[in-house]
Design a protein around this motif. Structure first.
Motif: not given
Ligand code: COA
Length: 256
Positions: A23-25, A60, A64, A66-68, A109, A133, A248, A251
């Motif tokens: 759920s948090k990718l 998917k 994605a 580290a957990d931001i 990512l 990113p 972030f 959103k």
């Molecule tokens: N840390 C914490 N949570 C994350 C995450 C991360 N790196 N990447 C995704 N999630 C969470 C989202 O916050 C979301 O949670 P929510 O449903 O509680 O809001 C869930 O995972 C699904 O992500 P979402 O952004 O809704 O999916 P999307 O298909 O629209 O976008 C990405 C996918 C990968 C493009 C986008 O999630 C993203 O940009 N993630 C961060 C990537 C990043 O910056 N990584 C480097 C971190 S140092």
């Protein structure tokens, strides 16, 4: 051993680690990273394990990043420690005497890309996307992405990807030498398992020797790993980091 954020299973000679935060990718929080490290170390003396496969739950994402949400309120000291801990996890994978394959099923990512790069081999599904990113968040990569990306694809293209944060798809990653194969999502795990079967026919001690030799090609060649840890930690006191992580969570795009 039981874990909270990963699943582990042995399938013949393969030990499969699945990051289980769909759920948090499959974002890598502290617990997940430590569990991956523990799992990799736990099989080092297990002679029935001839290959380790790391993948992500679901269709998917591999991971994605580290957990931001976990580090958004960290101090520079905590940020430095986070990076040092991340480096230690990636080093444990890179120095595993048993080959580690990243089975990349979707987004790879930030920390997820760094995790894949720490593995010895990367096999990607057609839907894989790679990127670093972090500068969108007001940070440099913190789990050795600035160093291993250069090792894999060279300084020029690494610099472009790190500075633009552009994602690349599986075909581009293959062209750049970042991954070694592209397969369909359905064939991803079977392909990795077949590769482990192949490892199983080879000398484990010779395989471990090759891993040490290849790793040593890059040993002590630069202080960049240490610089990355310090630069990552320093970022935690900037306004830009606060804006980046806030954007972030809200959103929206950051306003730099
Ligand atoms: N840390 C914490 N949570 C994350 C995450 C991360 N790196 N990447 C995704 N999630 C969470 C989202 O916050 C979301 O949670 P929510 O449903 O509680 O809001 C869930 O995972 C699904 O992500 P979402 O952004 O809704 O999916 P999307 O298909 O629209 O976008 C990405 C996918 C990968 C493009 C986008 O999630 C993203 O940009 N993630 C961060 C990537 C990043 O910056 N990584 C480097 C971190 S140092």
């Amino acid at each position: 051993m039981s874990y909270n954020t990963i699943l582990t299973v042995q399938s013949n000679n393969a030990f499969i680690i699945t990051i289980n935060r769909e759920s948090k990718l499959n974002a890598l929080n502290h617990e997940t990273l430590q569990e991956i490290k523990t799992a990799v170390l736990s099989v080092q003396d297990n002679k029935s394990v001839r290959g380790i496969i790391i993948t992500g739950a679901g269709l998917k994402a591999f991971a994605a990043g580290a957990d931001i949400s976990e580090f958004a309120t960290y101090t520079p000291q905590q940020g430095t420690q986070l990076s040092a801990d991340g480096h230690s996890v990636m080093n444990a994978i890179e120095h595993s005497a048993i080959p580690v394959i990243a089975a990349v099923n979707g987004y790879s990512l930030g920390g997820g890309c760094e995790l894949a790069m720490a593995c010895h081999i990367r096999i990607a599904a057609e839907n894989a996307k790679f990127g670093q990113p972090e500068v969108n968040l007001g940070l440099p990569p913190g789990y050795a992405g600035t160093q291993r990306l250069i090792q894999l694809i060279g300084k020029g293209k690494a610099m472009e990807l790190l500075l633009t944060t552009d994602f690349i798809n599986a075909a581009q990653a293959l062209d750049l030498g970042m991954i070694s194969q592209i397969v369909t999502l359905e064939q991803l795990l079977p392909t990795c398992l077949e590769m482990v079967d192949k490892f199983s026919t080879k000398s484990p001690s010779a395989i471990a020797s090759v891993i040490r030799c290849v790793n040593d090609h890059f040993k002590n060649t630069n202080p960049g790993f240490e610089t990355e840890i310090l630069e990552f930690g320093k970022s935690f006191q900037t306004e830009e980091f606060i804006e980046g992580t806030l954007a972030f969570s809200e959103k929206r795009k950051p306003n730099y």
